[in-house]
Design an enzyme around this catalytic site. Structure first.
Site, PDB file in Angstrom:
ATOM      1  N   LEU A   8       0.762  -1.205   0.276  1.00 33.20           N
ATOM      2  CA  LEU A   8       0.118   0.108  -0.038  1.00 33.20           C
ATOM      3  C   LEU A   8       0.908   1.349  -0.025  1.00 33.20           C
ATOM      4  CD1 LEU A   8      -2.829  -1.163   2.507  1.00 33.20           C
ATOM      5  CD2 LEU A   8      -2.676  -1.496   0.386  1.00 33.20           C
ATOM      6  N   ALA A   9       0.654   1.999  -1.102  1.00 36.66           N
ATOM      7  CA  ALA A   9       1.701   3.029  -1.130  1.00 36.66           C
ATOM      8  C   ALA A   9       0.816   4.500  -1.783  1.00 36.66           C
ATOM      9  CB  ALA A   9       2.849   2.684  -2.118  1.00 36.66           C
ATOM     10  N   ARG A  11       2.124  14.241   7.188  1.00 37.54           N
ATOM     11  CA  ARG A  11       2.983  14.699   8.226  1.00 37.54           C
ATOM     12  C   ARG A  11       4.394  14.708   7.850  1.00 37.54           C
ATOM     13  NH1 ARG A  11       0.561   9.796  11.773  1.00 37.54           N
ATOM     14  NH2 ARG A  11      -0.240   9.071   9.600  1.00 37.54           N
ATOM     15  N   ASN A  59      37.868  17.192 -24.211  1.00 40.49           N
ATOM     16  CA  ASN A  59      37.024  16.305 -24.841  1.00 40.49           C
ATOM     17  C   ASN A  59      35.786  16.957 -25.393  1.00 40.49           C
ATOM     18  OD1 ASN A  59      35.990  16.718 -22.298  1.00 40.49           O
ATOM     19  ND2 ASN A  59      34.938  14.806 -22.366  1.00 40.49           N
ATOM     20  N   ALA A  63      56.082  18.516 -21.716  1.00 44.23           N
ATOM     21  CA  ALA A  63      55.414  19.136 -20.743  1.00 44.23           C
ATOM     22  C   ALA A  63      54.829  20.561 -21.344  1.00 44.23           C
ATOM     23  CB  ALA A  63      56.109  19.696 -19.452  1.00 44.23           C
TER      24      ALA A  63
HETATM   25  C1  UD1 Z   1      -2.252   1.942   9.679  1.00 42.16           C
HETATM   26  C2  UD1 Z   1      -3.127   1.159  10.345  1.00 42.16           C
HETATM   27  C3  UD1 Z   1      -2.964   1.036  11.980  1.00 42.16           C
HETATM   28  C4  UD1 Z   1      -1.467   0.772  11.944  1.00 42.16           C
HETATM   29  C5  UD1 Z   1      -0.327   1.433  11.212  1.00 42.16           C
HETATM   30  C6  UD1 Z   1       0.806   0.791  11.310  1.00 42.16           C
HETATM   31  C7  UD1 Z   1      -5.200   1.128   9.198  1.00 42.16           C
HETATM   32  C8  UD1 Z   1      -6.673   1.943   8.978  1.00 42.16           C
HETATM   33  N1  UD1 Z   1      -4.442   1.462  10.163  1.00 42.16           N
HETATM   34  O1  UD1 Z   1      -2.349   3.399  10.297  1.00 42.16           O
HETATM   35  O2  UD1 Z   1      -3.769  -0.007  12.521  1.00 42.16           O
HETATM   36  O3  UD1 Z   1      -1.010   0.691  13.471  1.00 42.16           O
HETATM   37  O4  UD1 Z   1      -0.805   1.613   9.823  1.00 42.16           O
HETATM   38  O5  UD1 Z   1       1.783   1.917  10.435  1.00 42.16           O
HETATM   39  O6  UD1 Z   1      -4.942   0.372   8.263  1.00 42.16           O
HETATM   40  N2  UD1 Z   1      -2.716   4.040   1.979  1.00 42.16           N
HETATM   41  C9  UD1 Z   1      -3.276   3.922   0.755  1.00 42.16           C
HETATM   42  N3  UD1 Z   1      -4.519   4.007   0.483  1.00 42.16           N
HETATM   43  C10 UD1 Z   1      -5.325   4.895   1.188  1.00 42.16           C
HETATM   44  C11 UD1 Z   1      -4.720   5.058   2.541  1.00 42.16           C
HETATM   45  C12 UD1 Z   1      -3.464   4.495   3.117  1.00 42.16           C
HETATM   46  O7  UD1 Z   1      -2.376   3.384  -0.031  1.00 42.16           O
HETATM   47  O8  UD1 Z   1      -6.523   4.889   0.993  1.00 42.16           O
HETATM   48  C13 UD1 Z   1      -1.283   3.423   2.183  1.00 42.16           C
HETATM   49  C14 UD1 Z   1      -0.452   4.621   2.808  1.00 42.16           C
HETATM   50  O9  UD1 Z   1       0.334   5.091   1.675  1.00 42.16           O
HETATM   51  C15 UD1 Z   1       0.337   4.022   3.632  1.00 42.16           C
HETATM   52  C16 UD1 Z   1      -0.308   2.740   4.338  1.00 42.16           C
HETATM   53  O10 UD1 Z   1      -1.385   2.684   3.268  1.00 42.16           O
HETATM   54  O11 UD1 Z   1       1.622   3.414   3.278  1.00 42.16           O
HETATM   55  C17 UD1 Z   1      -0.924   2.877   5.752  1.00 42.16           C
HETATM   56  O12 UD1 Z   1      -1.549   4.279   5.720  1.00 42.16           O
HETATM   57  P1  UD1 Z   1      -1.229   5.500   6.954  1.00 42.16           P
HETATM   58  O13 UD1 Z   1      -2.245   6.555   6.475  1.00 42.16           O
HETATM   59  O14 UD1 Z   1       0.053   5.600   7.188  1.00 42.16           O
HETATM   60  O15 UD1 Z   1      -2.056   4.703   8.131  1.00 42.16           O
HETATM   61  P2  UD1 Z   1      -1.700   4.528   9.736  1.00 42.16           P
HETATM   62  O16 UD1 Z   1      -2.605   5.817  10.157  1.00 42.16           O
HETATM   63  O17 UD1 Z   1      -0.329   4.752   9.907  1.00 42.16           O
HETATM   64 CA    CA Z   2       1.680   4.682   8.576  1.00 39.42          CA
END
Ligand code: UD1
Ligand code: CA
Length: 457
Positions: free
Chosen positions: A8-9, A15, A384, A421
């Site tokens: 998931l990225a 932040r 060059n 030289a």
């Molecule tokens: C999430 C978890 C939390 C956990 C934490 C660990 C959920 C609801 N919460 O929270 O329980 O303790 O990770 O680090 O899953 N992302 C998407 N699409 C979206 C939303 C997020 O691809 O719509 C990806 C973000 O890029 C990220 C990851 O999912 O890489 C996690 O999302 P983030 O918003 O960082 O979740 P946390 O609040 O950290």
């Molecule tokens: Ca996170």
């Protein structure tokens, strides 16, 4: 059984306060998302799918070796997984879900999640951790029997739940079939109005399915990078982990605090790394070589028994017994053959310096082929570039290039010849000849005496 990994990225990473998407931020020149993908690949999954969205033009090229799915609107982690369903080839099997912002996860831990899920035929196995400061993480809820029965996000916690220190790492291994069935039921009925992937655990538990929480042996593996200070924290952990592994394998690192070695670097035993040294990309170093202090090598190969002092090298090849620096700059395509030397304040680009040849001081060598046993005097420059095109210089074996020569390319110096030289060499020089290209010295006798006499007149 088939196993897929879903990364998931797509999130923005607000932040980080950055114009760059969070997962594209780097640790030792490697983007966060790459650390996670490479761990999944090392764990031996059959396919990797990455969900991108925010800043996808930047993120997509970083993950081009995986199947990419676009999540246009980031409506939550469960939404991201649902969107990825069409791209995941397996109909059944195990699906590992990893957050792209947690670069410390190891292949071994991913493997153990998969093994547990398959051995227990669980609906889901979640990696948990105990955090001294659990703020921000989802909390693991366990039933009276100690079984995981759900996860509550920070913003949805009751005051009692905020006291729980067991947290969700964001790493899971699901039974794929179960996951996609249960996912349909996930709603946005929560404080953030998002589809939470974490809700799948409670839904599966309520259906009487097996939900397992496995505590991480090393909680640092679960560190999520949401801010710049967490980025620094993750970097420090990885630096230590990698340095320790090299030292265990027989590499001397004089000052591990100022030595930074990327995860894809290979170093043989009995290599010595001196302080303030950065080794990045696919750099490799063979036994007996000494690198540092103050050096940075990226995608560079170093042979046996080389000495590299205050050297910056990018995409360079340094063969056995070669020496560099202090203050050498090897740019892409620089190749020092066995026993060759690039000395102090020397820059070499896209050039081969033959066996035993030396460029000891203050030179620029670009687009050149230098034979073996050549000595290049101080201050020599290959001209060059004519303002439009790059041209090449060829210097045969056993030549002696006097100090401060300009070799205006294209030009060929035959073997065993000598350049005086201070020469500006614009024409080829034949083998065995002396090439001179400088104004003849003149001498005007009694110059000072005549000057004095003139003043007295
Ligand atoms: C999430 C978890 C939390 C956990 C934490 C660990 C959920 C609801 N919460 O929270 O329980 O303790 O990770 O680090 O899953 N992302 C998407 N699409 C979206 C939303 C997020 O691809 O719509 C990806 C973000 O890029 C990220 C990851 O999912 O890489 C996690 O999302 P983030 O918003 O960082 O979740 P946390 O609040 O950290
Ligand atoms: Ca996170």
């Amino acid at each position: 059984m088939k196993t897929s990994a879903l990364i998931l990225a797509a999130g923005a990473g607000t932040r980080m306060k950055s114009s760059k998407p969070k997962v594209a931020h780097t640790i030792m020149e490697k983007p966060l998302v790459r650390w996670v993908i490479d761990a999944a690949k090392t764990a031996g999954v059959d396919e990797v799918v990455t969900v991108v969205g925010h800043g996808r033009d930047v993120v997509e090229p970083l993950v081009s070796d995986t199947s990419v799915v676009v999540q246009e609107e980031q409506l939550g982690t469960a939404h991201a997984v649902r969107i990825a369903q069409s791209a995941i080839e397996l109909a059944e099997g195990s699906l590992v879900v990893l957050t792209g912002d947690s670069p410390l996860i190891t292949a071994e831990t991913i493997k153990s999640l998969i093994d547990t899920q398959q051995a227990e035929q669980a609906a889901v196995v979640v990696l948990t951790m105990h955090a001294d400061n659990p703020f921000g993480y989802g909390r693991i809820i366990r039933d009276e029997a100690g079984q995981v029965c759900g996860i509550v996000e920070q913003k949805d916690c009751t005051p009692e739940q905020t006291q729980i220190t067991e947290c969700n790492s964001g790493f899971y291994c699901f039974d794929a079939k179960v996951l996609f069935e249960v996912l349909e039921e996930v709603s946005t009925n929560n404080a953030q109005n998002e589809y939470y992937l974490t809700d799948v655990l409670a839904l599966a538990y309520e259906r009487g399915m097996k939900v397992i929480g496995v505590e991480a042996q090393d909680s640092s593996e679960c560190l999520g990078v949401n801010s710049r200070s967490q980025l620094a924290e993750a970097t420090a952990h990885l630096q230590q982990r990698i340095n320790r592994a090299h030292m265990d394998a027989g590499v001397t690192i004089m000052d591990p605090r100022t030595t930074w070695i990327g995860p894809d670097v290979t170093i043989e035993s009995d290599v010595e790394i001196l302080p303030v040294t950065f080794l990045y990309g696919t750099t490799s170093i063979k036994e007996g070589s000494v690198v540092g202090p103050n050096s940075r090598l990226t995608d560079t190969t170093v042979g046996r028994n080389c000495t590299l002092e205050e050297t910056v090298a990018i995409e360079a090849q340094i063969d056995d017994e070669a020496t560099c620096g202090p203050r050498a700059y090897l740019r892409p395509g620089a190749h020092l053959c066995e026993g060759a030397k690039a000395g102090t304040h020397v820059e070499i680009k896209k050039s081969t310096i033959g066996k035993g040849s030396k460029v000891p001081h203050l030179s620029y060598i670009g687009d050149a082929t230098v034979g073996s046993n050549v000595n290049i005097g101080a201050g020599t420059i290959t001209c060059n570039y004519d303002g439009e095109k790059k041209w090449s210089t060829v210097i045969g074996d056993d030549c002696f290039i006097g100090s401060d020569c300009m070799l205006v390319a294209p030009v060929t110096i035959g073997e065993n010849s000598l350049l005086g030289a201070g020469s500006v060499i614009t024409k080829d020089v034949s083998a065995g000849a002396l090439g001179l290209g400088r104004a003849r010295q003149v001498e005007i006798a009694h110059w000072n005496e005549n000057k004095k006499n003139k003043k007295q007149d």
